[in-house]
Design a protein around this motif. Structure first.
Motif, short mmCIF file in Angstrom:
data_model
loop_
_atom_site.label_atom_id
_atom_site.label_comp_id
_atom_site.label_asym_id
_atom_site.label_seq_id
_atom_site.Cartn_x
_atom_site.Cartn_y
_atom_site.Cartn_z
N ARG A 4 -1.15 -12.15 -1.90
CA ARG A 4 -0.34 -11.28 -0.50
C ARG A 4 -0.31 -11.74 0.80
NH1 ARG A 4 -2.81 -6.39 -0.22
NH2 ARG A 4 -4.81 -6.91 -1.02
N ASN A 8 3.59 -10.83 1.94
CA ASN A 8 4.27 -10.65 3.50
C ASN A 8 5.41 -11.30 4.19
OD1 ASN A 8 2.28 -7.88 3.34
ND2 ASN A 8 0.58 -9.90 4.41
N SER A 22 -0.15 -3.55 2.53
CA SER A 22 -1.05 -3.39 2.76
C SER A 22 -2.18 -2.67 1.51
CB SER A 22 -1.17 -2.73 4.52
OG SER A 22 -0.48 -1.54 3.99
#
Length: 507
Positions: A4, A8, A22
């Motif tokens: 993640r 990002n 998200s």
């Protein structure tokens, strides 16, 4: 594959990608696809190399709101298609071209069938006289068959107190598809709210509950062609195929467990008559099983799914399983039909429901003189009149079969001298129950014939002086070019009446 944090970092300048990241679950794989300098967040799967895409074509680009919400950003979608073989690509492009020619929105304007007007709102259909005639004929066909099949017609309110949808379980599970609540009426408590109905099943459950029922009364079959309203996102609306105001040919059957299979057989017979035989559609069957969010326990779902599967097997109907595609209250048989250019459309549905009878505490008195729960079957043949009419417009390219054509015959006098004779022919046709227009305008004969062809009228009856004197008409059949046949008026009337009565698909 990236974690993640890496995802990002890579898409830090793209807020829409960050929003999507998200929402991914803790155990979901996050994959990034690259091709030279281009990289994108994408679930896949993909071909190992773009070099393998030998037969492809970019089709068009179009604006689309992020997640179909007109309040969000406008994105640009690029549509393309890729095929293993060149001939498959060419066949697909041919189908797309045919689909463009058959677009029900274009034909609907050409034939003056319907409109959707901005001042009222998207997804809300105005049925013009010709389109209303098509809708009425379809409604009449299904209602006539329902009455023959032992259904009782009912009508229920378009709005209801919000409490009804809490009892049924539609709130909160279906809340995003319902229009917002309205304030209570004068004299009612301030906390009372009303909603327009998105479906009829809770209303029909109340009709069943309104009196004491015996096992001797079952099955109870309630039928209603009703207007319902669903708050579809504006970005998903599409002519008649996706609307906010729907006319549903809805029916609900309340029966004992032992009657379920026979009732499913009845529904399947109606589908065969009203869809396959009336329009010549090939049918495709699926059993849609339990979704993740649902009412009731697994034992109930196991039983319901097994009953649907057994019914199709006993009818020797092949089917596929659509895992997770059922409604939140029960599994269903979804029936799709294939149109003239090979596309599959969602059509009839037969849904088995053990949950709403429980939630509404429905009961009947059994032979043991004790209360028992009925089984509830939700059934629609067309689905909605809007979508089915849109499907038919595209299937027939606007050239409806005689029984469904809003105008079945156009009578055309060659000149003013034959106008009275043409009106007499029109009167005979109307007296036989046919839908007729006498075009005695001062335009040229070729102009009036051309207009009848553009309007896809099945039959033209041209009346010249020779025909007026002999009591005949020169018949031109839709799609037959300039060919015409001279026949007596009465023989012509009988021919068209028989075509309409038999619901023949040809002229």
């Amino acid at each position: 594959m990236v974690d993640r944090a890496e995802a990002n970092r890579r898409f830090a300048d793209d807020p829409l990608k960050l929003e999507r990241i998200s929402e991914l679950g803790d155990h979901e794989v996050i994959s990034v696809y690259t091709d030279g300098p281009f990289q994108d967040l994408c679930r896949g799967p993909h071909v190992p190399s773009t070099g393998r895409l030998k037969h492809f074509k970019l089709l068009h680009a179009a604006g689309a709101y992020w997640r179909g919400d007109e309040r969000r950003k406008m994105l640009q979608r690029i549509y393309g298609t890729a095929w293993f073989k060149k001939e498959d690509l060419e066949a697909h492009l041919h189908r797309l071209e045919e689909a463009r020619k058959r677009d029900h929105r274009v034909i609907g304007r050409q034939l003056d069938l319907f409109s959707i007007q901005d001042v009222v709102g998207p997804g809300l259909v105005f049925w013009h006289p010709k389109g209303a005639m098509v809708k009425w004929l379809l409604t009449r066909a299904v209602e006539d068959d329902n009455v023959r099949s032992g259904y009782e017609l009912v009508y229920t309110p378009n709005i209801t107190r919000e409490e009804l949808f809490h009892i049924s379980g539609h709130l909160p599970l279906y809340a995003e598809n319902q229009f917002p609540a309205m304030a209570a009426g004068a004299g009612e408590a301030e906390d009372v709210r009303y909603r327009v109905k998105p479906m009829n099943c809770p209303m029909h459950a109340l009709i069943f509950k309104s009196q004491q029922r015996s096992y001797r009364d079952l099955p109870v079959r309630l039928s209603e062609v009703a207007n319902v309203y669903r708050n579809e996102r504006s970005g998903t609306l599409h002519g008649l195929l996706r609307v906010r105001g729907l006319s549903m040919d809805d029916a609900h059957i309340f029966c004992t467990m032992d009657q379920v299979e026979d009732e499913i057989f009845l529904c399947l017979d109606q589908v065969g008559l009203l869809i396959r035989e009336a329009f010549g559609f090939e049918l495709d069957f699926e059993i849609s099983t339990r979704p993740p969010e649902r009412l009731g326990g697994d034992e109930v779902w196991d039983r319901a799914e097994a009953m649907l599967q057994r019914a199709l097997e006993r009818k020797a109907i092949p089917f596929r399983i659509d895992a997770g595609g059922g409604a939140f209250y029960g599994p269903k048989i979804d029936i799709k039909f294939r149109d003239a250019i090979g596309r599959l459309w969602q059509g009839p549905t037969i849904q088995l429901d053990f949950n709403l009878p429980e939630r509404f505490e429905l009961s009947y008195t059994g032979p043991d003189n004790r209360p028992h729960r009925p089984v509830m079957i939700h059934r629609a043949i067309y689905g909605t009149l809007e979508r089915f009419t849109g499907n038919l417009i595209e299937h027939f390219a606007g050239a409806f079969p005689v029984w469904l054509a809003p105008e079945q015959v156009r009578v055309i006098p060659i000149s003013d001298a034959q106008a009275d004779a043409a009106r007499r022919v029109g009167a005979e046709l109307k007296a036989a129950g046919l839908r007729v227009h006498v075009d005695d305008r001062g335009e040229t004969l070729n102009y009036r014939i051309r207009e009848a062809e553009v309007q896809k009228v099945p039959y033209m009856a041209v009346v010249g002086q020779r025909e007026a004197d002999a009591g005949t008409v020169a018949v031109r059949v839709r799609g037959a070019g300039n060919k015409q046949e001279i026949i007596p008026v009465q023989a012509f009337v009988e021919r068209v009446v028989e075509k309409a009565r038999s619901k023949a698909l040809d002229t």
